[in-house]
Design an enzyme around this catalytic site. Structure first.
Site, PDB file in Angstrom:
ATOM      1  N   GLU A 178       0.820  -1.223   0.000  1.00 45.37           N
ATOM      2  CA  GLU A 178       0.000   0.000   0.000  1.00 45.37           C
ATOM      3  C   GLU A 178       0.850   1.268   0.000  1.00 45.37           C
ATOM      4  OE1 GLU A 178      -2.633   0.432   3.379  1.00 45.37           O
ATOM      5  OE2 GLU A 178      -3.637   2.158   2.518  1.00 45.37           O
ATOM      6  N   LYS A 220      -2.411  -1.881  -3.299  1.00 44.66           N
ATOM      7  CA  LYS A 220      -3.473  -1.022  -2.736  1.00 44.66           C
ATOM      8  C   LYS A 220      -3.035   0.432  -2.864  1.00 44.66           C
ATOM      9  CE  LYS A 220      -5.975  -0.091   1.585  1.00 44.66           C
ATOM     10  NZ  LYS A 220      -6.633  -0.649   2.755  1.00 44.66           N
TER      11      LYS A 220
HETATM   12  C1  5MM Z   1      -5.223   4.686   3.992  1.00 42.99           C
HETATM   13  O1  5MM Z   1      -5.738   3.877   4.973  1.00 42.99           O
HETATM   14  C2  5MM Z   1      -6.148   2.563   4.593  1.00 42.99           C
HETATM   15  C3  5MM Z   1      -7.370   2.612   3.741  1.00 42.99           C
HETATM   16  O2  5MM Z   1      -8.355   3.352   4.413  1.00 42.99           O
HETATM   17  P1  5MM Z   1      -9.198   4.473   3.677  1.00 42.99           P
HETATM   18  O3  5MM Z   1     -10.030   3.721   2.652  1.00 42.99           O
HETATM   19  O4  5MM Z   1     -10.007   5.086   4.765  1.00 42.99           O
HETATM   20  O5  5MM Z   1      -8.236   5.423   3.038  1.00 42.99           O
HETATM   21  C4  5MM Z   1      -6.448   1.772   5.875  1.00 42.99           C
HETATM   22  O6  5MM Z   1      -6.317   0.401   5.658  1.00 42.99           O
HETATM   23  C5  5MM Z   1      -5.548   2.246   6.966  1.00 42.99           C
HETATM   24  O7  5MM Z   1      -4.361   1.556   6.893  1.00 42.99           O
HETATM   25  C6  5MM Z   1      -6.279   2.099   8.261  1.00 42.99           C
HETATM   26  O8  5MM Z   1      -7.380   2.948   8.292  1.00 42.99           O
HETATM   27  C7  5MM Z   1      -5.383   2.320   9.461  1.00 42.99           C
HETATM   28  O9  5MM Z   1      -4.619   3.444   9.376  1.00 42.99           O
HETATM   29  P2  5MM Z   1      -3.580   3.710  10.592  1.00 42.99           P
HETATM   30  O10 5MM Z   1      -3.031   5.059  10.275  1.00 42.99           O
HETATM   31  O11 5MM Z   1      -4.364   3.681  11.835  1.00 42.99           O
HETATM   32  O12 5MM Z   1      -2.551   2.632  10.530  1.00 42.99           O
END
Ligand code: 5MM
Length: 341
Positions: A178, A220
């Protein structure tokens, strides 16, 4: 089963057409922020109740191939005592786990960040696997400004993603890679495209250097979008065309699936943009799907508000959001399918 067969089996399950991945892997500070917005304390029990609510929603296996969990959730149980990873498996959803340990400043690269968590990763993966996880996720974050990300930032982050992915594959865990180019800022769509292209080039060079098998990983990425504070908003068709242009230049066709993050877009925007990608590029070499957190969960949190009497409605709203997002995987979503405000 040997490692390659394990990877192959998991990838096959994670890439079934018309379905995607739920990201429910918010770290403690992030879930605390989400709960605070609905006036709820982020206690271990509230997190268990919320993640049980998501995973026990009837019928979600129709829309989800996988779910990314946070470490704590791997050890938690639903009200009837079933471990939450087992609840997911029984619904036909492969459980995965976020394995990075968050970002720190990258020395020598002002305002760039780099993600931590490689120390002891192989051992942690073996433990997560025993608890039911079959894939993993690691996020690198790229701030966009006139000077960022720096060349050093792009290289250092790519190296981390590749080392993580290689370690996962060695353990028989499918890595989700990601690289998130942040939406925050005033940058244009063209600037996002330029940054995304250099980031993805570096990531795939590093994956190659580290002998990562592209057939057994998922990407991702963020979509190519103008910054949140840029004056001009982009139409879904423009987002789709620019995103595909960048992906075609950088992502080998051996990668089976691209599961976008939502990155702070509204649920409707993230759905419309994914829909345009699939409607305009049905022959793309990769499956184009989702791995959303906020765009799937925001309506659920708003419907739930931490109250037991709202659980059924919150689950209905989750089911409805998944129906629309999965429709976007087939190019079959229309904005008039959105519930009335
Ligand atoms: C970018 O964050 C990931 C995808 O979420 P969105 O669709 O909301 O953008 C997500 O998997 C993210 O890794 C988690 O929300 C956790 O983030 P943190 O910063 O708590 O590791």
């Amino acid at each position: 089963m040997d490692v390659q067969n394990q990877l192959q089996g998991t990838v096959a399950e994670l890439t079934l057409k018309g379905k995607g991945i739920l990201a429910a892997d918010e770290s403690q500070p992030t879930i605390a922020k989400r709960f605070k917005a609905i006036g709820l304390e982020s206690s271990e029990e509230n997190r268990r109740i919320y993640r049980s609510l998501l995973l026990t929603t009837p019928g979600i296996g129709e829309f989800l191939n996988g779910v990314i969990l946070f470490e704590e959730t791997l050890g938690q149980k639903a009200d009837d005592g079933t471990p939450l990873p087992v609840v997911a498996q029984r619904a036909g959803i492969v459980p995965g786990i976020k394995v990075d340990k968050g970002t720190v400043a990258l020395p020598g690269a002002p305002d760039d960040l780099v993600t931590q968590g490689l120390d002891g990763l192989a051992g942690r993966l073996a433990d997560y696997k025993k608890k039911g996880a079959r894939f993993a996720k690691w996020r690198e974050v790229y701030v966009v400004s006139d000077h960022n990300p720096t060349a050093l930032g792009v290289e250092a982050n790519a190296e981390m993603l590749a080392r993580y992915a290689a370690t996962c594959q060695e353990q028989g865990m499918v890595p989700i890679v990601e690289p998130e180019v942040l939406l925050d800022g005033t940058h244009s769509l063209q600037r996002c495209a330029e940054v995304s292209e250099s980031v993805l080039h570096a990531v795939f060079h590093a994956l190659h250097r580290h002998h990562v098998m592209l057939e057994y990983m998922l990407l991702k990425p963020s979509m190519v979008l103008p910054g949140k504070d840029h004056p001009r908003k982009a139409h879904p068709e423009e987002v789709a065309r620019e995103t595909i242009k960048v992906l075609k230049r950088t992502v080998p066709a051996a990668v089976p699936s691209i599961n976008f993050l939502s990155g702070g877009q509204t649920s409707a925007q993230a759905t419309a943009n994914l829909n345009a990608l699939n409607a305009l590029f049905p022959q793309s070499p990769w499956t184009l799907s989702f791995s959303y957190a906020r765009a799937l969960q925001q309506p659920v949190l708003e419907a739930w508000h931490g109250r037991p009497e709202n659980v059924v409605n919150a689950q209905k709203s989750f089911h409805q959001r998944l129906t629309l997002t999965a429709a976007a995987c087939r190019g079959a979503y229309r904005p008039n399918m959105e519930p009335a405000a």
